[in-house]
Design a protein around this motif. Structure first.
Motif, PDB file in Angstrom:
ATOM      1  N   ASN A 174      58.372  60.210  20.605  1.00 41.99           N
ATOM      2  CA  ASN A 174      59.666  59.992  21.617  1.00 41.99           C
ATOM      3  C   ASN A 174      58.199  59.638  23.186  1.00 41.99           C
ATOM      4  N   THR A 175      56.756  61.011  22.662  1.00 40.93           N
ATOM      5  CA  THR A 175      56.191  61.023  23.618  1.00 40.93           C
ATOM      6  C   THR A 175      55.586  59.060  24.015  1.00 40.93           C
ATOM      7  N   HIS A 176      55.740  59.082  22.633  1.00 43.77           N
ATOM      8  CA  HIS A 176      55.438  57.298  22.759  1.00 43.77           C
ATOM      9  C   HIS A 176      56.034  56.611  23.844  1.00 43.77           C
ATOM     10  N   SER A 177      57.031  56.889  23.681  1.00 43.45           N
ATOM     11  CA  SER A 177      57.490  55.250  23.826  1.00 43.45           C
ATOM     12  C   SER A 177      58.105  55.398  25.562  1.00 43.45           C
ATOM     13  N   LYS A 178      57.489  56.632  25.927  1.00 41.71           N
ATOM     14  CA  LYS A 178      58.024  57.138  26.988  1.00 41.71           C
ATOM     15  C   LYS A 178      57.036  56.640  27.687  1.00 41.71           C
ATOM     16  N   LEU A 179      56.022  56.635  27.411  1.00 41.83           N
ATOM     17  CA  LEU A 179      53.996  55.778  27.287  1.00 41.83           C
ATOM     18  C   LEU A 179      54.529  54.502  27.961  1.00 41.83           C
ATOM     19  N   LYS A 180      54.922  54.087  26.982  1.00 43.27           N
ATOM     20  CA  LYS A 180      55.214  52.763  27.020  1.00 43.27           C
ATOM     21  C   LYS A 180      55.449  52.567  27.773  1.00 43.27           C
ATOM     22  N   LYS A 181      56.670  52.510  28.147  1.00 42.87           N
ATOM     23  CA  LYS A 181      57.565  52.174  29.518  1.00 42.87           C
ATOM     24  C   LYS A 181      57.071  52.653  30.903  1.00 42.87           C
ATOM     25  N   TYR A 182      55.581  53.756  30.615  1.00 39.27           N
ATOM     26  CA  TYR A 182      54.936  53.923  32.309  1.00 39.27           C
ATOM     27  C   TYR A 182      53.373  53.101  31.865  1.00 39.27           C
ATOM     28  N   SER A 199      62.999  40.878  36.539  1.00 36.76           N
ATOM     29  CA  SER A 199      61.299  40.201  36.782  1.00 36.76           C
ATOM     30  C   SER A 199      60.547  40.794  36.005  1.00 36.76           C
ATOM     31  N   LEU A 200      60.521  41.903  35.233  1.00 38.09           N
ATOM     32  CA  LEU A 200      59.500  42.539  34.073  1.00 38.09           C
ATOM     33  C   LEU A 200      59.711  42.277  33.453  1.00 38.09           C
ATOM     34  N   ALA A 201      60.698  41.593  32.947  1.00 35.56           N
ATOM     35  CA  ALA A 201      60.860  41.001  31.342  1.00 35.56           C
ATOM     36  C   ALA A 201      60.386  39.308  31.409  1.00 35.56           C
ATOM     37  N   ALA A 202      60.218  39.041  32.880  1.00 42.24           N
ATOM     38  CA  ALA A 202      59.600  38.009  33.306  1.00 42.24           C
ATOM     39  C   ALA A 202      58.462  36.881  32.723  1.00 42.24           C
ATOM     40  N   ILE A 203      57.894  39.037  33.454  1.00 38.66           N
ATOM     41  CA  ILE A 203      55.887  39.156  33.679  1.00 38.66           C
ATOM     42  C   ILE A 203      55.491  39.253  32.208  1.00 38.66           C
ATOM     43  N   ASN A 204      56.560  40.487  31.948  1.00 38.96           N
ATOM     44  CA  ASN A 204      55.968  40.565  30.447  1.00 38.96           C
ATOM     45  C   ASN A 204      56.315  39.449  29.727  1.00 38.96           C
ATOM     46  N   ASN A 205      57.141  38.793  29.453  1.00 39.67           N
ATOM     47  CA  ASN A 205      57.746  37.666  27.980  1.00 39.67           C
ATOM     48  C   ASN A 205      55.983  36.507  28.387  1.00 39.67           C
ATOM     49  N   SER A 206      55.821  36.312  30.099  1.00 38.07           N
ATOM     50  CA  SER A 206      55.135  35.966  29.652  1.00 38.07           C
ATOM     51  C   SER A 206      53.371  35.643  29.783  1.00 38.07           C
ATOM     52  N   GLY A 207      52.897  36.752  29.524  1.00 40.80           N
ATOM     53  CA  GLY A 207      51.551  37.016  29.221  1.00 40.80           C
ATOM     54  C   GLY A 207      51.559  37.810  30.004  1.00 40.80           C
ATOM     55  N   GLY A 208      51.953  38.391  31.342  1.00 39.01           N
ATOM     56  CA  GLY A 208      51.374  38.649  32.620  1.00 39.01           C
ATOM     57  C   GLY A 208      51.233  40.932  32.259  1.00 39.01           C
ATOM     58  N   THR A 209      50.971  41.045  33.415  1.00 39.66           N
ATOM     59  CA  THR A 209      51.062  42.593  32.852  1.00 39.66           C
ATOM     60  C   THR A 209      51.367  43.038  34.634  1.00 39.66           C
ATOM     61  N   VAL A 210      52.542  44.343  33.982  1.00 35.77           N
ATOM     62  CA  VAL A 210      52.765  44.470  36.217  1.00 35.77           C
ATOM     63  C   VAL A 210      52.319  45.782  36.074  1.00 35.77           C
ATOM     64  N   SER A 211      51.974  45.826  36.691  1.00 33.49           N
ATOM     65  CA  SER A 211      50.304  46.575  37.430  1.00 33.49           C
ATOM     66  C   SER A 211      51.422  47.991  37.606  1.00 33.49           C
ATOM     67  N   LYS A 212      52.121  47.836  38.712  1.00 31.78           N
ATOM     68  CA  LYS A 212      52.554  49.053  39.105  1.00 31.78           C
ATOM     69  C   LYS A 212      54.331  48.445  39.798  1.00 31.78           C
ATOM     70  N   LEU A 213      54.698  49.613  39.661  1.00 29.98           N
ATOM     71  CA  LEU A 213      56.292  49.614  40.988  1.00 29.98           C
ATOM     72  C   LEU A 213      56.295  50.123  42.107  1.00 29.98           C
ATOM     73  N   MET A 214      56.010  49.607  43.369  1.00 30.29           N
ATOM     74  CA  MET A 214      55.978  49.825  44.500  1.00 30.29           C
ATOM     75  C   MET A 214      57.059  50.005  44.636  1.00 30.29           C
ATOM     76  N   GLY A 215      58.370  51.404  45.118  1.00 36.02           N
ATOM     77  CA  GLY A 215      60.175  51.237  45.318  1.00 36.02           C
ATOM     78  C   GLY A 215      60.356  50.438  45.529  1.00 36.02           C
ATOM     79  N   ASP A 216      61.275  48.962  45.783  1.00 35.26           N
ATOM     80  CA  ASP A 216      62.023  47.720  45.560  1.00 35.26           C
ATOM     81  C   ASP A 216      60.926  46.342  45.675  1.00 35.26           C
ATOM     82  N   GLY A 217      59.802  47.125  44.900  1.00 37.50           N
ATOM     83  CA  GLY A 217      58.717  45.763  44.455  1.00 37.50           C
ATOM     84  C   GLY A 217      58.112  46.302  43.676  1.00 37.50           C
TER      85      GLY A 217
END
Ligand SMILES: Cc1cc2nc3c(=O)[nH]c(=O)nc-3n(C[C@H](O)[C@H](O)[C@H](O)COP(=O)(O)O)c2cc1C
Length: 351
Positions: free
Chosen positions: A117-125, A183-201
């Motif tokens: 469980n910890t691993h799958s949570k970490l994967k999201k954060y 958005s996050l699927a588009a970034i992840n599937n194209s070799g990008g890294t989502v660095s941080k979520l900031m509220g609505d961005g």
């Protein structure tokens, strides 16, 4: 000698017979390679400890990593230069915890369950890079800052604060969920890294040679939101628009914060520029705006035409940025944020 501990998930269709096969193959190979350890299996999860001399151990690990019978391999620990084996008697003791009624097994099962469980949570954060480092047995908290050439992308929902004030909470949640999912699927599937979520961005980054992928991901996001608007039932969902700013150049990458809270992030002028370009989409009425530094990284063979839309002088900067957009998705804001706010308020007053 080194010792490696990891967890992984069974691939679909793995049976007890497969596990027995893995067990007997491991026994034979590990006897040959002088490796020892234990392999525990429970509720679709493998938990393995292997120890031995580095040359044979890492060769074996790389065979294991490419084995299609499991996935999501997550290295929990790499201990180097250990003096004594923990499992000297076992070539690879395979233990099936499933169905085992021994009361002593129950806490082990709980422990493995919570690790998974910890691993799958970490994967999201955690950002991909941090997870990847942990997978390689590194401690990202000890990483030193370094310079890197990157593409930086900022995206934001248009008129979100007005949405929060006027829409009911379920609509707010739905709009946010839809936006981040696309958005996050588009970034992840194209070799990008989502660095941080900031509220609505969010802020994302790509290696410098991924300019085309970054642009294609932006197109996918804009088009994805258009599809959501077309299918939307709630009037607020029909107003889901986002803006994107992209820049490229040198950043500083690393940990910031204290031992209480740490963040792995990127910093620098390029980050500020991408953020400024994102805000400037409102003035220019284009969904995507990028500067000449990003344009220079784009290859010739683009499906889109690049349009020169003028210049921008970021506040407090001496350098002027030449700015551009693409012909597709030339989905300009047919409504300005002020208009979006007005429509939201009028929807609210008629509800
Ligand atoms: C969860 C898991 C654990 C494994 N553990 C070992 C192991 O300890 N030693 C080993 O040689 N192979 C292990 N394997 C099998 C390897 O992935 C690979 O199939 C095998 O080493 C190939 O051996 P061969 O080249 O002799 O056919 C494991 C596979 C899985 C899925």
């Amino acid at each position: 000698m080194d010792r490696v501990t990891y967890i992984s998930k069974f691939s679909q269709g793995v049976t007890v017979k497969d596990i027995e096969e893995i067990g007997s193959k491991s026994e034979a190979n590990n006897a040959r390679d002088n490796l020892t350890g234990v392999l525990m299996c429970f509720k679709g999860v493998f938990y393995q400890i292997i120890e031995g001399t580095p040359t044979t151990l890492y060769k074996c690990l790389s065979r294991i990593k490419s084995d299609p019978r499991h996935e999501d391999i997550f290295i929990l620990d790499i201990e180097r230069n250990i003096e004594k084996r923990l499992y000297g008697e076992w070539r690879m003791k395979t233990v099936l915890l499933e169905g085992n009624t021994d009361p002593l097994v129950s806490p082990i099962r709980d422990l493995l369950g919570s690790l998974t469980n910890t691993h799958s949570k970490l994967k999201k954060y955690a950002p991909f890079e941090v997870l990847d480092g942990i997978q390689q047995g590194q401690n990202p908290l000890k990483w030193k800052m370094k310079r890197a050439e990157l593409i930086v992308l900022f995206s934001d929902l248009v008129g979100f604060s007005t949405l929060v004030e006027n829409a009911d909470i379920d609509d707010v949640q739905k709009v946010l969920d839809n936006y981040f999912e696309v958005s996050l699927a588009a970034i992840n599937n194209s070799g990008g890294t989502v660095s941080k979520l900031m509220g609505d961005g969010f802020m994302a980054y790509y290696p410098i040679d991924h300019a085309k992928s970054a642009l294609q991901a932006s197109v996918r996001i804009i088009n994805g939101l258009k599809k959501i608007r077309e299918k939307a039932v709630s009037p607020f969902e029909k107003l889901i628009y986002c803006s994107i700013g992209i820049s490229a150049g040198q950043v500083v990458k690393g940990n910031v914060g204290s031992m209480v809270k740490m963040d792995f992030t990127i910093l620098g002028d390029v980050v500020n520029s991408a953020s400024r370009l994102e805000s400037y989409t409102r003035t220019k009425k284009h969904s995507v705006i990028f500067d000449h530094r990003f344009k220079q990284c784009l290859p010739e063979d683009l499906r889109f035409e690049i349009l020169d839309i003028g210049k921008l002088k970021p506040k407090g900067k001496s350098q002027t940025l030449k700015i551009f957009t693409v012909s597709e998705p030339n989905i300009p804001f047919d409504k300005s944020p002020v208009e979006i706010a007005k429509i939201m308020r009028s929807i609210k007053s008629t509800q």
